[in-house]
Scaffold this active site. Structure first.
Site, mmCIF file in Angstrom:
data_model
loop_
_atom_site.group_PDB
_atom_site.id
_atom_site.type_symbol
_atom_site.label_atom_id
_atom_site.label_comp_id
_atom_site.label_asym_id
_atom_site.label_seq_id
_atom_site.Cartn_x
_atom_site.Cartn_y
_atom_site.Cartn_z
ATOM 1 N N GLY A 11 34.437 44.504 35.640
ATOM 2 C CA GLY A 11 33.848 45.904 35.791
ATOM 3 C C GLY A 11 33.750 46.519 34.330
ATOM 4 N NE ARG A 72 32.500 43.110 39.360
ATOM 5 C CZ ARG A 72 33.698 43.700 39.103
ATOM 6 N NH1 ARG A 72 34.554 42.995 38.943
ATOM 7 N NH2 ARG A 72 33.795 44.745 39.095
ATOM 8 C CG ASP A 103 43.555 40.681 37.609
ATOM 9 O OD1 ASP A 103 42.111 40.938 37.917
ATOM 10 O OD2 ASP A 103 44.528 40.861 38.652
ATOM 11 C CB THR A 125 40.168 46.814 34.252
ATOM 12 O OG1 THR A 125 40.022 47.317 35.523
ATOM 13 C CG2 THR A 125 41.721 46.835 34.260
ATOM 14 C CG ASP A 127 40.776 49.508 38.922
ATOM 15 O OD1 ASP A 127 40.192 50.814 39.096
ATOM 16 O OD2 ASP A 127 40.132 48.732 39.338
ATOM 17 C CG ASP A 129 43.737 46.252 38.327
ATOM 18 O OD1 ASP A 129 43.467 45.911 37.308
ATOM 19 O OD2 ASP A 129 43.147 46.012 39.386
ATOM 20 N NE ARG A 171 37.371 47.554 45.410
ATOM 21 C CZ ARG A 171 36.884 46.858 44.626
ATOM 22 N NH1 ARG A 171 36.931 45.459 44.464
ATOM 23 N NH2 ARG A 171 36.138 47.254 43.871
#
Ligand code: ATP
Length: 320
Positions: A11, A72, A103, A125, A127, A129, A171
């Protein structure tokens, strides 16, 4: 190493352009050449590669998204795809690669390194995360974008004495909900890392109203459940007339904040230093305001990302 490549994958995140710019400018400063790979690993396998000059990254630091595009490309999980990618890099005389992404992208970078082609991972990213770093490129811009939306919604919530559920991205990780929630003074924050009881959420809203609160803002991470479903559960307990706002992709774009631009510049430059030393298989991170290098595989398999749950507790203490 004299010639390196750079790509963005997964993303997109605000600040990726600032990171690419730093890679290019730092490499040129170190008398190295840089090639940009378009469309992440998909472009790598297709050989969509071009030399980047100092001017190619001019007027880029303030732009959201990624001018190298992202993609992607699940086929990169196959050895065939990875070897084809290395073949393309070698065709251009490229000796090392900076991979900016999440990741999944780190998995790709690790695979190339295992085949003998040195790669460095840069965490990009929205997020936040990724394990092994306190912050990722794009996170700060995103929480500020979410915050702006939350402030606007609060005006309406207060004017009409309403309960709002705002669904934000995340998510697997609750970082966006947590930071934007605390920053906006949200009454409740619902994240995947913390169990919640819907009857307690309802009770909190009722108690707030009894105390004279004009609004109730609940920030919900999408990984928990969808906003509409959450609102229906609440309304089934009491007739709160909950309103739902799903922020969606507005959270992704936009001009990066100063913090993201600085972080991206620092991460990008550090990545070049690693490749200049002829090393690979590492990723750059921030640990308590200090830059660290970690083995990519360690980040992927042994470390776990944890949001700052002190913020969750703090919010419970000060926002009701
Ligand atoms: P975000 O966190 O924004 O989703 P990400 O980097 O985790 O970013 P992914 O779509 O998971 O996003 O991964 C990006 C790309 O990395 C994939 O499309 C694929 O090309 C490559 N990739 C993912 N997993 C692997 C793997 N196991 N081996 C090799 N390459 C991989």
């Amino acid at each position: 190493m004299k010639r390196i490549g750079v790509l963005t994958s997964g993303g997109d995140a605000p600040g990726m352009n600032a990171a690419i710019r730093a890679v290019v400018r730092k490499a040129l400063y170190e008398d190295m050449e840089v090639y940009g790979v378009n469309y992440g690993f998909a472009g790598l396998v297709a050989g969509d590669i071009r030399k980047l000059t100092r001017r190619d990254v001019g007027d880029m630091i303030q732009r959201g998204g990624t001018f190298l595009y992202s993609a992607r490309y699940p086929q990169f999980a196959t050895e065939e795809g990875q070897l084809k990618g290395i073949e393309q890099l070698k065709r251009f005389g490229i000796e090392g690669l900076v991979v900016i992404g999440g990741d999944g992208s780190y998995r790709g970078a690790y695979a190339l390194t295992k085949h003998g082609f040195p790669c460095v991972g840069v965490p990009g990213t929205i997020d936040n995360d990724i394990a092994g770093t306190d912050y990722t490129i794009g996170f700060d811009t995103t929480i500020n974008t979410v915050l702006e939306a939350l402030d606007r919604i609060r005006d309406t919530a207060t004017s009409h004495i309403r309960t709002f559920v705002i669904e934000v991205m995340g998510r697997d990780a609750g970082d966006i909900a947590l930071w934007a929630g605390v920053a906006s003074g949200a009454e409740q924050i619902i994240i995947p890392e913390k169990d919640f009881d819907i009857t307690e959420v309802a009770e909190n809203i009722r108690r707030g109203r009894e105390k004279g609160k004009k609004h109730s803002i609940i920030v919900l991470a999408e990984g928990v459940m969808d906003g509409q479903e959450f609102a229906e559960k609440l309304d089934s307990i009491d007739n709160f007339h909950v309103r739902v706002t799903v922020l969606g992709h507005v959270q992704r774009g936009g001009s990066p904040t100063a913090r993201d631009r600085v972080l991206a510049s620092q991460f990008g430059a550090k990545a070049v230093e690693v490749l200049k030393d002829g090393r690979g298989g590492v990723c750059i991170g921030l640990d308590n305001e200090k830059f660290v290098e970690r083995e990519i595989i360690d980040t992927l398999d042994n470390l776990e990302h944890k949001p700052n749950l002190d913020l969750y507790k703090l919010n419970e203490e000060i926002s009701n």
